[in-house]
Scaffold this active site. Structure first.
Site, mmCIF file in Angstrom:
data_model
loop_
_atom_site.group_PDB
_atom_site.id
_atom_site.type_symbol
_atom_site.label_atom_id
_atom_site.label_comp_id
_atom_site.label_asym_id
_atom_site.label_seq_id
_atom_site.Cartn_x
_atom_site.Cartn_y
_atom_site.Cartn_z
ATOM 1 N N ARG A 37 42.633 48.697 32.653
ATOM 2 C CA ARG A 37 41.985 47.639 31.944
ATOM 3 C C ARG A 37 42.834 46.448 32.777
ATOM 4 N N THR A 39 44.140 44.234 30.951
ATOM 5 C CA THR A 39 45.159 43.806 30.255
ATOM 6 C C THR A 39 45.892 44.976 29.707
ATOM 7 N N THR A 141 45.587 58.726 27.850
ATOM 8 C CA THR A 141 44.294 57.832 28.254
ATOM 9 C C THR A 141 43.468 57.619 26.921
ATOM 10 N N GLY A 182 32.752 55.708 8.139
ATOM 11 C CA GLY A 182 34.269 55.987 8.189
ATOM 12 C C GLY A 182 35.009 54.695 8.425
ATOM 13 N N VAL A 183 35.900 54.852 8.957
ATOM 14 C CA VAL A 183 37.195 53.492 9.124
ATOM 15 C C VAL A 183 36.413 52.364 9.841
ATOM 16 N N LEU A 186 33.155 50.817 7.896
ATOM 17 C CA LEU A 186 33.528 49.945 6.683
ATOM 18 C C LEU A 186 34.399 48.764 7.015
ATOM 19 N N GLU A 187 35.327 48.811 7.806
ATOM 20 C CA GLU A 187 35.976 47.743 8.170
ATOM 21 C C GLU A 187 35.400 46.516 8.813
ATOM 22 N N HIS A 448 59.981 43.435 -9.637
ATOM 23 C CA HIS A 448 59.041 42.994 -10.422
ATOM 24 C C HIS A 448 58.730 41.543 -10.428
HETATM 25 P P1 FAD Z 1 44.337 53.677 24.073
HETATM 26 O O1 FAD Z 1 44.879 52.721 23.022
HETATM 27 O O2 FAD Z 1 42.917 54.132 24.094
HETATM 28 O O3 FAD Z 1 44.818 53.587 25.416
HETATM 29 C C1 FAD Z 1 44.465 54.269 26.415
HETATM 30 C C2 FAD Z 1 44.456 53.404 27.701
HETATM 31 O O4 FAD Z 1 44.289 54.151 28.833
HETATM 32 C C3 FAD Z 1 43.150 52.451 27.903
HETATM 33 O O5 FAD Z 1 43.475 51.163 27.876
HETATM 34 C C4 FAD Z 1 42.545 53.001 29.173
HETATM 35 O O6 FAD Z 1 41.908 51.844 29.810
HETATM 36 C C5 FAD Z 1 43.456 53.646 29.904
HETATM 37 N N1 FAD Z 1 42.973 54.420 30.607
HETATM 38 C C6 FAD Z 1 42.280 55.684 30.415
HETATM 39 N N2 FAD Z 1 42.082 56.419 31.462
HETATM 40 C C7 FAD Z 1 42.885 55.994 32.528
HETATM 41 C C8 FAD Z 1 42.928 56.366 33.637
HETATM 42 N N3 FAD Z 1 42.433 57.437 34.296
HETATM 43 N N4 FAD Z 1 44.065 55.614 34.347
HETATM 44 C C9 FAD Z 1 44.605 54.690 33.973
HETATM 45 N N5 FAD Z 1 44.365 54.119 32.685
HETATM 46 C C10 FAD Z 1 43.499 54.924 31.901
HETATM 47 N N6 FAD Z 1 44.398 52.537 14.674
HETATM 48 C C11 FAD Z 1 45.444 52.326 13.678
HETATM 49 O O7 FAD Z 1 46.290 52.717 13.500
HETATM 50 N N7 FAD Z 1 45.096 51.011 12.970
HETATM 51 C C12 FAD Z 1 44.113 50.420 13.061
HETATM 52 O O8 FAD Z 1 43.887 49.465 12.099
HETATM 53 C C13 FAD Z 1 43.264 50.821 13.974
HETATM 54 N N8 FAD Z 1 41.990 49.910 14.213
HETATM 55 C C14 FAD Z 1 41.006 50.352 14.930
HETATM 56 C C15 FAD Z 1 39.862 49.671 15.019
HETATM 57 C C16 FAD Z 1 39.010 49.944 16.161
HETATM 58 C C17 FAD Z 1 37.712 48.998 16.317
HETATM 59 C C18 FAD Z 1 39.388 50.967 17.230
HETATM 60 C C19 FAD Z 1 38.099 51.232 18.044
HETATM 61 C C20 FAD Z 1 40.218 51.689 16.763
HETATM 62 C C21 FAD Z 1 41.142 51.253 16.035
HETATM 63 N N9 FAD Z 1 42.340 52.191 15.939
HETATM 64 C C22 FAD Z 1 43.249 51.724 14.722
HETATM 65 C C23 FAD Z 1 42.700 53.326 16.622
HETATM 66 C C24 FAD Z 1 43.776 52.997 17.788
HETATM 67 O O9 FAD Z 1 43.056 52.077 18.481
HETATM 68 C C25 FAD Z 1 44.171 54.053 18.545
HETATM 69 O O10 FAD Z 1 44.325 55.327 17.714
HETATM 70 C C26 FAD Z 1 44.997 53.967 19.770
HETATM 71 O O11 FAD Z 1 44.770 52.811 20.435
HETATM 72 C C27 FAD Z 1 45.380 55.058 20.543
HETATM 73 O O12 FAD Z 1 46.328 54.816 21.415
HETATM 74 P P2 FAD Z 1 46.441 55.540 22.762
HETATM 75 O O13 FAD Z 1 47.395 54.943 23.426
HETATM 76 O O14 FAD Z 1 46.331 57.103 22.615
HETATM 77 O O15 FAD Z 1 45.079 55.205 23.730
HETATM 78 P P1 NAD Z 2 35.261 58.119 11.654
HETATM 79 O O1 NAD Z 2 35.605 59.578 12.007
HETATM 80 O O2 NAD Z 2 36.467 57.531 10.805
HETATM 81 O O3 NAD Z 2 34.093 58.177 10.771
HETATM 82 C C1 NAD Z 2 32.828 58.482 11.416
HETATM 83 C C2 NAD Z 2 31.970 58.792 10.108
HETATM 84 O O4 NAD Z 2 30.485 58.963 10.820
HETATM 85 C C3 NAD Z 2 32.251 59.955 9.503
HETATM 86 O O5 NAD Z 2 32.056 59.709 8.087
HETATM 87 C C4 NAD Z 2 31.191 60.696 9.892
HETATM 88 O O6 NAD Z 2 30.668 61.785 8.928
HETATM 89 C C5 NAD Z 2 29.969 59.828 10.097
HETATM 90 N N1 NAD Z 2 28.980 60.389 10.982
HETATM 91 C C6 NAD Z 2 28.925 61.303 12.037
HETATM 92 N N2 NAD Z 2 27.856 61.364 12.649
HETATM 93 C C7 NAD Z 2 26.897 60.705 11.917
HETATM 94 C C8 NAD Z 2 25.450 60.549 11.990
HETATM 95 N N3 NAD Z 2 25.004 61.108 13.059
HETATM 96 N N4 NAD Z 2 24.914 59.921 11.320
HETATM 97 C C9 NAD Z 2 25.834 59.188 10.138
HETATM 98 N N5 NAD Z 2 26.973 59.296 10.139
HETATM 99 C C10 NAD Z 2 27.540 60.146 10.959
HETATM 100 O O7 NAD Z 2 35.263 57.408 12.975
HETATM 101 P P2 NAD Z 2 35.159 55.888 13.087
HETATM 102 O O8 NAD Z 2 34.866 55.010 12.024
HETATM 103 O O9 NAD Z 2 34.286 55.609 14.575
HETATM 104 O O10 NAD Z 2 36.702 55.528 13.773
HETATM 105 C C11 NAD Z 2 37.102 56.328 14.983
HETATM 106 C C12 NAD Z 2 38.442 56.370 15.050
HETATM 107 O O11 NAD Z 2 39.300 55.358 15.172
HETATM 108 C C13 NAD Z 2 39.047 56.957 13.572
HETATM 109 O O12 NAD Z 2 39.538 58.466 14.006
HETATM 110 C C14 NAD Z 2 40.142 56.081 12.952
HETATM 111 O O13 NAD Z 2 41.278 57.012 12.939
HETATM 112 C C15 NAD Z 2 40.428 55.154 14.096
HETATM 113 N N6 NAD Z 2 40.446 53.739 13.440
HETATM 114 C C16 NAD Z 2 41.315 53.469 12.615
HETATM 115 C C17 NAD Z 2 41.372 52.420 12.159
HETATM 116 C C18 NAD Z 2 42.523 52.056 10.925
HETATM 117 O O14 NAD Z 2 43.524 52.737 11.162
HETATM 118 N N7 NAD Z 2 42.541 51.234 10.050
HETATM 119 C C19 NAD Z 2 40.152 51.432 12.084
HETATM 120 C C20 NAD Z 2 39.217 51.655 12.870
HETATM 121 C C21 NAD Z 2 39.253 52.872 13.694
#
Ligand code: FAD
Ligand code: NAD
Length: 469
Positions: A37, A39, A141, A182-183, A186-187, A448
């Protein structure tokens, strides 16, 4: 012994990878981190946790200003949405935090290798046309959006988007369909509902938020409905078509009951596909090192985060377990410590999870359903309506639930729906990490008036003696 360019090479600079790299460098190991990426910070800082929270926080203020709690406190304003500024502060948050990781890399002397890495063998990768060798290589990754078969995602101004596209919308959709309750659904569904969209969530299962406690899932559905989200539970999407309508684009989402029945079409100007995420392993060259994936396309490791290939380790979303940033970070610290010959441990039984809606929804440990399967339990519940601070703040929704082993009283799980549940759950995680009983929590003095007193009261309710209920 072979000479390597680095002691540790981390692939991926998300919360797993960047933390592993910094910790390895702090421990005196010569470290590099490959990231493709533009960044650092991975999904979390660029398109995940941080940008979603930037919009959740801002939209929460917008909704509060529209009436409800603010009006009840005697504050009357008519808010006007300035979406470009709201989006601008999201971008500022990303810029500041990703730049912060770059600063930390420099400070700790971690070399950022710019590009996507591919294994040549277990101790060498190719990044941006160069071969780099390391004694230890950590795969961090992360994950990407799971596609819905037959549904094409177009984040560049398109109608059908994933979470990245849903964070970047330039205008508030009139009608939004969220596929997956899912998460993410809803967010981000909450963000756009607060800003004025009519949101329909289509969830395949008969409840939202799989993996969470049953009571929490039911209560969450009631709260989201009350807030104006339409929920279509037990419903599957069978197709999405996009057509030109009056110079713009619009989608038709065909749904039918998961168990079979009549189809229905829902129109939307934005469709968010949020049905889960899958590990990033394609293009990594795992075949070159003989590393196989499990049935869920994840990389398996032992408790030290070592894979079956000597010198190759893996952490974060790419390995089994909840896909959460803090889980990835803790694994990043542990893997670096294990590589350095120390003892790095992550207790996977105590990983809190938080949904940052309003109220927040949080849990740690076992659900009541899972705990019952293991043996006899006692459960204490306390409603936020009976918590003085929540009541005074006009935040009556939610409850706290403490689940304890019937025999030992050891706390097995804690679940909260409350305005600040994400902050409250930390004390439950810490108590569980220390092996606390419900009595330990009940006899801990809580300030409290705080929302956290509800955790104390729920712990008191385990043995049947809350004061304020
Ligand atoms: P990532 O954060 O996915 O990072 C992996 C990195 O590896 C990426 O930057 C990618 O470019 C790089 N990469 C991949 N392949 C290669 C390669 N071959 N060479 C070099 N670089 C590579 N989790 C929470 O705990 N709280 C939250 O509030 C939360 N909100 C989220 C909201 C959204 C919209 C999404 C999508 C996810 C959210 N998550 C949240 C989940 C969280 O982002 C991930 O669980 C977390 O980022 C995972 O960390 P990671 O280091 O395993 O991978
Ligand atoms: P999720 O697994 O939380 O929810 C996916 C939902 O989609 C499930 O309820 C599943 O039953 C439903 N689903 C699956 N296939 C479907 C279909 N064909 N039609 C209708 N519903 C279907 O996944 P997500 O919301 O995409 O989030 C992905 C990951 O990112 C999660 O594992 C979560 O841990 C992480 N995340 C975390 C946060 C946080 O910690 N606040 C915020 C965002 C994402």
């Amino acid at each position: 012994m072979a000479d390597y360019d680095y002691d540790v090479l981390v692939i991926g600079a998300g919360p797993g990878g960047y933390v592993a790299a910094i910790r390895a460098a702090q421990l005196g190991l010569k470290t590099a981190c490959a990231e493709g990426r533009e960044t650092l910070g991975g999904t979390c800082l660029n398109v995940g946790c941080i940008p979603s929270k930037a919009l959740l926080h801002a939209s929460e203020y917008f909704e509060a200003a529209k009436g409800g709690a603010m009006a009840a406190m005697g504050i009357k304003v008519t808010p006007e949405l300035d979406l470009p500024t709201m989006q601008g502060q999201r971008l500022d948050a990303i810029k500041g935090l990703t730049g912060g990781i770059e600063f930390l890399f420099k400070k700790n002397k971690v070399d950022w290798l710019k590009g996507y890495a591919q294994f040549k063998d277990a101790h060498s990768v190719e990044v941006a046309g160069k071969t780099v060798t390391a004694k230890n290589i950590v795969i961090a990754t992360g994950s990407s959006v799971t596609p819905l078969p037959g549904v094409e995602i177009d984040n560049e101004g398109g109608v059908v988007v994933d979470s990245t596209g849903a964070l970047e919308l330039a205008s508030v959709p009139k009608k939004m369909v969220v596929i997956g309750g899912g998460v993410i659904g809803l967010e981000l569904g909450s963000v756009w509902r607060r800003l004025g969209a009519e949101v329909t969530v289509v969830e395949f299962l008969d409840q939202l938020l799989p993996g969470m406690d049953g009571d929490v899932r039911k209560e969450a559905a009631k709260i989201f409905k009350k807030q104006g989200m339409a929920l279509k539970l037990g419903t599957k999407v069978t197709g999405v078509t996009v057509a030109e309508v009056n110079g713009g684009k619009s989608a038709k989402v065909t749904v039918e009951p998961a168990k079979g029945g009549d189809a229905e079409v829902i129109e939307a100007d934005v469709v968010l596909v949020s049905i889960g995420r899958r590990p990033n392993t394609e293009g990594l060259g795992l075949g070159n090192i003989g590393l196989e994936l499990n049935a869920r396309a994840q990389i398996e490791t032992d408790h030290d985060f070592a894979t079956k290939v000597d010198g190759v380790w893996a952490i974060g979303d790419v390995i089994p377990g909840p896909m959460l940033a803090h889980k990835a970070e803790d694994e990043g610290i542990a893997v670096a410590e294990n590589i350095a010959g120390l003892t790095g441990i992550v207790n996977h039984d105590v990983i809190p999870g938080v949904v940052y809606t309003q109220p927040e929804i949080a849990g740690v440990g076992l659900t009541e359903e899972a705990a019952k399967e293991r043996g006899a339990i006692k459960v204490g519940k306390f409603p936020m309506l009976a918590n003085s601070r929540a009541k005074t703040n006009h935040e009556p929704d939610g409850f706290v639930k403490v689940i304890a082993d019937a025999e030992t009283d050891r706390v097995l799980g804690v679940w909260c729906i409350a305005s600040v549940a994400g902050t409250m759950i930390a004390q439950a995680a810490q108590a569980m990490e220390f092996g606390a009983t419900s009595e330990d929590i009940a006899y801990t003095c809580h300030a409290h008036p705080t929302h956290s007193e509800a955790i104390k009261e729920a712990a008191m309710a385990v043995t049947g003696k809350p004061i304020h209920m």
